[in-house]
Design a protein around this motif. Structure first.
Motif, short mmCIF file in Angstrom:
data_model
loop_
_atom_site.label_atom_id
_atom_site.label_comp_id
_atom_site.label_asym_id
_atom_site.label_seq_id
_atom_site.Cartn_x
_atom_site.Cartn_y
_atom_site.Cartn_z
N LEU A 84 6.23 11.20 -1.18
CA LEU A 84 7.02 10.48 -0.17
C LEU A 84 6.18 9.43 0.56
O LEU A 84 6.68 8.33 0.84
CB LEU A 84 7.62 11.47 0.82
CG LEU A 84 8.70 12.42 0.26
CD1 LEU A 84 9.12 13.44 1.30
CD2 LEU A 84 9.89 11.63 -0.24
N LEU A 85 4.92 9.73 0.85
CA LEU A 85 4.04 8.78 1.50
C LEU A 85 3.83 7.54 0.61
O LEU A 85 3.89 6.41 1.09
CB LEU A 85 2.70 9.43 1.82
CG LEU A 85 1.68 8.56 2.56
CD1 LEU A 85 2.23 8.17 3.93
CD2 LEU A 85 0.37 9.29 2.69
N ASN A 86 3.61 7.76 -0.68
CA ASN A 86 3.46 6.63 -1.62
C ASN A 86 4.73 5.80 -1.69
O ASN A 86 4.67 4.56 -1.75
CB ASN A 86 3.07 7.13 -3.01
CG ASN A 86 1.63 7.54 -3.10
OD1 ASN A 86 0.80 7.07 -2.33
ND2 ASN A 86 1.32 8.42 -4.03
N THR A 87 5.87 6.46 -1.69
CA THR A 87 7.14 5.74 -1.75
C THR A 87 7.31 4.86 -0.51
O THR A 87 7.72 3.69 -0.61
CB THR A 87 8.32 6.73 -1.85
OG1 THR A 87 8.08 7.59 -2.98
CG2 THR A 87 9.64 6.03 -2.03
N VAL A 88 6.99 5.38 0.65
CA VAL A 88 7.10 4.61 1.89
C VAL A 88 6.13 3.43 1.87
O VAL A 88 6.49 2.30 2.24
CB VAL A 88 6.86 5.53 3.11
CG1 VAL A 88 6.71 4.71 4.39
CG2 VAL A 88 8.00 6.53 3.25
N LEU A 89 4.89 3.66 1.44
CA LEU A 89 3.91 2.58 1.39
C LEU A 89 4.32 1.48 0.41
O LEU A 89 4.22 0.28 0.73
CB LEU A 89 2.53 3.13 1.03
CG LEU A 89 1.83 3.93 2.13
CD1 LEU A 89 0.54 4.52 1.59
CD2 LEU A 89 1.55 3.07 3.34
N GLY A 101 7.36 0.84 -0.54
CA GLY A 101 8.53 0.19 0.05
C GLY A 101 8.15 -0.79 1.15
O GLY A 101 8.82 -1.81 1.35
N ALA A 102 7.06 -0.52 1.87
CA ALA A 102 6.62 -1.42 2.94
C ALA A 102 5.83 -2.60 2.38
O ALA A 102 5.87 -3.71 2.93
CB ALA A 102 5.79 -0.66 3.96
#
Length: 136
Positions: free
Chosen positions: A106-111, A113-114
């Motif tokens: 989830l952290l990788n997905t957020v990064l 996405g940003a």
């Protein structure tokens, strides 16, 4: 039974009755030597491991020397053996063991996405650069 449980079954032998039955058989066969009698224990097992049926039969013979004045059984039996069949047991992962990988995903997905919008904002059209350079 659960893993590492031991099943024990006690039994009693009626030696005079066994001797009487043996004598009857000897008389019918015209056999005069001291016979060796085997007491056979048959073990049937069945159950499930990982949802698969496991069944089998195992025979164990205990020799007994019986005469008119005494009977004798061996102190140690030769059928004692350790036979193991490796069966892979699948254990479902607990939520506590999968928390960290899910958190990293989830952290990788957020990064990611940003970072995508930021990279698009950093791209400057070369034509725009030329126009700003001519004004000076």
């Amino acid at each position: 039974m659960k893993n590492a449980d031991v099943f024990t079954s006690n039994f009693t032998l009626d030696i005079p009755k066994i001797q009487e039955q043996t004598k009857k058989i000897e008389d019918q066969l015209n056999y005069t030597s001291n016979p060796t009698i085997e007491i056979v224990t048959v073990i049937n097992y069945e159950g499930k491991i990982n949802g698969k049926d496991v069944t089998g039969t195992q025979n164990f013979a205990i020799p007994a020397n019986i005469s008119s004045t005494y009977y004798q059984m061996p102190e140690e039996l030769g059928f004692v053996k350790d036979t193991y069949k490796n069966i892979r047991v699948q254990k479902d992962p607990s939520p506590s063991t999968i928390k960290f990988p899910i958190f990293l995903f989830l952290l990788n997905t957020v990064l990611i996405g940003a970072l995508i919008p930021i990279r698009k904002m950093k791209k400057i059209d070369p034509e725009y650069i030329k126009k700003t350079g001519k004004r000076k």
